[in-house]
Design a protein around this motif. Structure first.
Motif, short mmCIF file in Angstrom:
data_model
loop_
_atom_site.label_atom_id
_atom_site.label_comp_id
_atom_site.label_asym_id
_atom_site.label_seq_id
_atom_site.Cartn_x
_atom_site.Cartn_y
_atom_site.Cartn_z
N LEU A 119 -6.96 3.01 3.21
CA LEU A 119 -6.47 3.99 4.18
C LEU A 119 -6.98 3.66 5.59
O LEU A 119 -6.23 3.70 6.56
CB LEU A 119 -6.93 5.39 3.76
N MET A 123 -2.59 5.18 -2.36
CA MET A 123 -3.35 5.39 -1.14
C MET A 123 -3.07 6.78 -0.56
O MET A 123 -1.92 7.21 -0.50
CB MET A 123 -2.95 4.33 -0.11
N GLY A 130 3.64 5.76 6.25
CA GLY A 130 4.96 5.14 6.14
C GLY A 130 5.89 5.58 7.25
O GLY A 130 6.69 4.80 7.76
N ARG A 186 -0.07 8.15 2.27
CA ARG A 186 0.83 7.00 2.43
C ARG A 186 2.20 7.38 2.99
O ARG A 186 2.81 6.62 3.71
CB ARG A 186 0.98 6.23 1.12
N LYS A 187 2.65 8.60 2.71
CA LYS A 187 3.93 9.04 3.28
C LYS A 187 3.85 9.12 4.80
O LYS A 187 4.72 8.66 5.51
CB LYS A 187 4.30 10.43 2.72
N ALA A 240 -5.05 0.60 6.98
CA ALA A 240 -3.67 0.91 7.36
C ALA A 240 -3.65 1.83 8.58
O ALA A 240 -2.87 1.63 9.51
CB ALA A 240 -2.94 1.56 6.19
N LEU A 281 0.83 -1.21 0.00
CA LEU A 281 0.00 0.00 0.00
C LEU A 281 0.86 1.26 0.00
O LEU A 281 0.58 2.22 -0.71
CB LEU A 281 -0.92 0.02 1.22
N ILE A 282 1.94 1.24 0.78
CA ILE A 282 2.73 2.45 0.92
C ILE A 282 3.65 2.68 -0.28
O ILE A 282 3.81 3.79 -0.76
CB ILE A 282 3.53 2.42 2.25
N LYS A 302 -9.39 2.90 -2.41
CA LYS A 302 -8.45 3.82 -1.81
C LYS A 302 -8.75 4.11 -0.34
O LYS A 302 -7.89 3.98 0.53
CB LYS A 302 -8.53 5.13 -2.60
#
Lengths: 395, 595
Positions: B327, B117, B124, B120-121, B330, B111-112, B323
């Protein structure tokens, strides 16, 4: 072909290095060197008849520092006051588990790489049989203290203080202790409600269990008094002490990871059916750190309210700073009022061995409490059996 | 016909000029010194009466050979409780933890790294923190929610919400151990798999598209096989680490007497009967060796070169309407594994009295307070404590040096293993580098203590020096960097180095200009994991530190022992801050170096 060569090369390297390392295993100091060190340091039979603080301090100043391995972090407190009292000598206090202290000292002695001067730790049976008996550690009792310390705490090692493991109950729900005898813990109403610190993780509680086994006759007599009939031993248990261990395990005693967990669990306010538990007497100090805790010590328990274990101080063989070590040991033993050096231990839960010292505020003296004192020799001989018995009957 | 000496000589000369053989041999020698000798000493100890055995057996004769320890573990009345049952528990929890952690970690990595997504940063940046936090913070959080009256104290939130006591199986034992530890260990998979995913060229996936494959097929037939080596590496790391971990399984298991083999190992070492512990440790080592062996069989036929001498491009997968679902998934994993425990941990450092969550109980005393005799026996806050600041400096210094050296050695191991594929040398190296991971830390530290307090040939006793700490941490953490070195080297095409060889570049030059830059991104996980592990290391080095080489973790002991959990927790938060900061810097540097 290439591979065979590499492999044999590797093997050769391994063997070579192995041989290099091997001779040092198990090597220990010869007694001649120990004898020389003892006489130079004026320890053992070379110790002068009178404790001369000034003279020792002068020699200690030349040594500049002293290294102490301590099971207790309070080493940093008495270390600080010592440095103020005796300027010019630095105390390098190093706090870790008693087991780690023994492991480190054994390695240092075998390698002839001497770092520790003093050890200050629990687990007296190990100190006695693995360190003192081998000439790795020696007792030092300052001569001026000999009249005020009972003989059993001077020989074979000097006991700094005694710590107790006792029973605690929740004082919010119970006005007084809900149990009156150790055998109450095996009754159905306490099923799943007795917290016991894990003797497998904390050697101190192996001492407690072994001491109960040692006093099996008294345990049997107490059983007779409580239940009105002689005790019937189950299969596999050899005495009343073992039978008690077996029965609390069968009664689903809950194993706790630390004495702290026990006092927190028992002492938390607002519980409807709080458990009871075995823990260290010194956990009473937790109530100062967390005033909401409501637990109390059960003083009136038969046959004993708890088991006492000793905390040992000893000088290490070949210590490089023997005079500073003597001075620090003397400082740690305090004076007749308690004293700066003993102050960190002059608290509820730790009991001084000096007969001229009063008990800490709110506490009774060791002589007034109904306890059994763990016997290092018995623990050495039977502690492991007791531990194995516990392990074998966990489930 | 026996080849003549001359042929033999020429052959060996030829083989010995290959850099990977030379490096391989040098590494084998290094690892022999750091790993094999301690290991041999362990083996010897299991078959020799130890001093402390005099307590267990009247017939013990210290120094003589005996099979007593083996009998005690495998065929004594105690065996069921000290070996077979704990072994079963260890296997069950470790397999479950590894599978769960791999699922979470791989999904998170994909995902990252490979999708669009949102956020994501940010996600991460948080994804590695669960491994930085001590696993017991999650365990504590678990008990706050689920504990029942069995272990006393206040009832958990579950009981408050549902009015019924939590069943024991949900509060203690297998279920909580698996859930908390898989949330703790998924960063292994996350780091290794994202390292592999970064190096995948989008051309490969596009090729699949051109051939008419749908997205799922591409994922299954192209992406998955490429990350397989990384996945397997992470399975090995997670599985072995779960087998060996002591703290959390003990904490959550002890109330219902659910013990694992690591408990046996730990308790035998603290009981100073290490021989028995070593035997249990060997069983764990054998199990992991078997897993590694199987892994070599699988990888042997299925590894893929993705970094070749062609252009390279990154492409993201568009998730479309999935999407937001992605999110949420995660973010909730991060919330559970990072934010809740971190929040609880920080809060605990701010409590004047422990376990009192009221606002009036908040204080900064344990962080920055001046000495106050009424509080904490006059201890100052940790930021005013010179000893703690000195220890923090030692910790940082140690972790950076160890991570740097192990990282480079890891790349070299990767090089020697991958280039020397299928040779005995390379598999010897791979196995060797993995050994220390499986020896319990406290035992490994004790072995180093007994080996390095003495003078070895020309080497003076290293005990008490900083170098010894570096060596022991390097040895212990090699598997991280070796695994990531091997996985990243597998993806580099041989043609790149060969081209350089053709134009006459020396090996040093090839290594510096080609191999190092290409494998750096893939080796980053090893660097980061080593950095984190060294920052948090305690039991490995506690026997080897002396007052002037103390590290941060060795300072927590005193506060835990005195019951000042606030100070101890503040030190852990300080470690977390240093690690996250260090990781951030590493990533920035890593990015600049890669292409």
């Amino acid at each position: 072909m290439m591979m065979k060569k590499t492999l044999s090369l590797t093997l050769m390297v391994i063997l070579f290095l192995f041989i290099l390392v091997n001779p040092s295993w198990g090597q220990s100091m010869s007694s001649k060197e120990t004898e020389e060190w003892l006489s130079k340091s004026e320890l053992g039979r070379y110790e002068p008849k009178v404790y001369n603080e000034k003279q020792i301090y002068e020699k200690a100043r030349l040594e500049k520092e002293v290294n102490i391995y301590s099971y207790s972090s309070r080493v940093h407190q008495f270390g600080k006051t010592f440095e103020q009292q005796y300027p010019g000598i630095k105390v390098n206090g190093f706090d870790m588990d008693s087991t780690e202290i023994v492991t480190k000292v054994l390695a240092e002695q075998k390698a002839g790489n001497f770092v520790a001067d003093i050890i200050f730790l629990k687990d007296p049976s190990t100190v006695l049989y693995e360190l003192m008996e081998k000439g790795y550690a020696f007792t030092y009792v300052p001569t001026d203290l000999r009249p005020v310390i009972p003989a059993r705490y001077q020989k074979p090692f000097l006991t700094h203080h005694v710590s107790l493991d006792i029973l605690v109950y929740n004082a919010e729900v119970n006005k007084q202790s809900p149990v009156h005898t150790l055998w109450d813990l095996t009754k159905p109403e306490w099923k799943s409600r007795v917290l016991f610190p894990d003797p497998i993780k904390m050697p101190e509680f192996t001492e407690v269990l072994a001491t109960l086994v040692q006093h099996s006759d008294e345990m049997a007599k107490e059983y007779q008094r409580v239940f009105g009939k002689p005790i019937q031993l189950s299969k596999g248990s050899r005495s009343a002490g073992y039978e008690w261990i077996l029965r609390i395990l069968k009664n689903d005693a809950v194993i706790a990871g630390s004495t702290n967990d026990v006092s927190n669990a028992v002492g938390q306010p607002g519980q409807q059916k709080p458990p009871i538990g075995i823990t260290a007497f010194s956990r009473l100090r937790d109530k100062e750190k967390n005033p909401k805790l409501v637990f109390d010590v059960a003083y009136d328990i038969q046959p004993v309210m708890g088991v006492a274990t000793e905390v040992v101080i000893a000088v290490i063989n070949q210590a490089k700073h023997p005079n500073a070590a003597k001075l620090l040991i003397r400082w740690m033993m305090g004076d007749e009022k308690g004293g700066q050096g003993y102050k960190p231990y002059f608290v509820l839960g730790d009991l001084p061995v000096r007969t001229d010292q009063p008990a800490p505020k709110g506490s009774k003296t060791l002589q007034q409490l109904n306890v059994w004192i763990a016997d290092p020799r018995y623990v050495w001989d039977h502690g492991q059996e007791t531990r194995d018995f516990w392990l074998g009957h966990l489930k | 016909m026996v080849p003549s000496w001359k042929v033999l000589y020429n052959r060996s000369r030829y083989t010995l000029t290959k850099p990977h053989v030379v490096i391989g041999i040098l590494l084998v020698i290094l690892l022999t010194a750091l790993v094999i000798i301690p290991f041999l000493q362990m083996i010897r100890d299991t078959a020799v009466w130890q001093e402390t055995d005099r307590r267990i057996s009247r017939t013990a004769q210290p120094g003589e050979w005996t099979s007593f320890h083996y009998k005690r573990v495998f065929s004594s009345p105690l065996s069921l409780n000290i070996f077979y049952r704990p072994l079963l528990h260890s296997m069950m929890t470790s397999i479950a933890i590894s599978l769960a952690a791999m699922a979470i970690g791989a999904l998170m990595a994909w995902l990252i790294v490979r999708t669009d997504m949102p956020l994501r940063k940010t996600i991460g940046a948080f994804a590695v923190i669960p491994y930085v936090l001590p696993s017991y913070t999650l365990a504590l959080a678990w008990l706050d929610f689920f504990k029942n009256e069995r272990i006393g104290g206040a009832a958990g939130i579950y009981q408050y919400l549902f009015g019924a006591p939590t069943p024991d199986w949900l509060a203690y034992g297998f279920v909580p151990i698996v859930i908390t530890l898989s949330l703790h260990y998924y960063p292994f998979t996350y780091l290794l798999v994202s390292g592999a995913l970064i190096s995948i060229d989008a051309h490969l996936e596009e090729a699949g598209e051109v051939l008419g494959a749908n997205r799922l097929t591409i994922l299954r037939r192209v992406t998955f096989p490429i990350v397989l080596p990384a996945l397997i590496s992470s399975f090995i790391l997670t599985f072995s680490r779960s087998l060996g971990t002591f703290g959390t399984p003990y904490f959550l298991g002890a109330p219902v007497r659910y013990f694992t083999l690591a408990t046996t190992i730990y308790s035998n070492i603290s009981n100073r009967t290490p021989a028995v512990a070593y035997i249990s440790a060997f069983i764990l080592i054998l199990i992991s060796m078997f897993v590694i062996y199987t892994n070599q069989k699988i990888i042997g036929s299925k590894s893929f070169v993705t970094i070749a001498g062609k252009g390279f491009r990154h492409r993201l997968t568009f998730l479309g309407r999935w999407k937001h679902f992605a999110l949420i998934a995660a973010a909730s994993a991060i919330f559970l594994a990072v934010l809740i425990p971190l929040f609880l941990l920080v809060w605990q450092t701010l409590m004047l009295y422990p376990n009192d969550y009221s606002i009036g109980n908040l204080t900064l005393h344990y962080w920055s307070g001046k000495s106050n005799p009424a509080l904490a026996e006059g201890e100052t806050g940790i930021l005013r404590n010179i000893q703690i600041l000195g220890a923090a400096w030692n910790s940082l210094k140690l972790s950076v040096i160890v991570a740097l050296f192990t990282g480079i050695i890891g790349i070299l191991i990767g090089y020697a293993v991958v280039k020397g594929k299928k040779t005995k040398l390379s598999s010897l190296l791979e196995q060797q580098s993995f050994l220390p991971y499986l020896i319990p830390s406290i035992a490994f530290g004790a072995l180093y203590l007994s080996l390095f307090t003495v003078k070895i040939g020309p080497i003076p006793p290293l005990y008490g020096t900083f170098l010894l700490l570096v060596l022991v941490c390097m040895a212990k953490n090699l598997p991280f960097s070796a695994r990531s070195g091997i996985s990243s080297m597998l993806q580099v095409a041989g043609e790149l180095e060969e081209a350089a060889t053709m134009v006459g570049a020396s090996w040093q030059r090839r290594f510096r200009k080609i191999i190092l830059p290409l494998t750096l991104a893939g080796s980053m996980p090893g660097f980061i994991l080593t950095f984190i592990a060294t920052m948090r290391e305690l039991s490995l080095i506690i026997l080897l530190v002396t007052p002037n080489t103390r590290t941060l973790t060795t300072m927590t002991f005193r506060y835990v022992e005195q019951g000042y959990s606030q100070f101890a927790d503040a030190i852990i938060v300080l470690i977390v801050i240093l690690v996250v900061g260090g990781e951030f810097i590493t990533r920035k540097l890593g990015k600049r170096e890669t292409f």
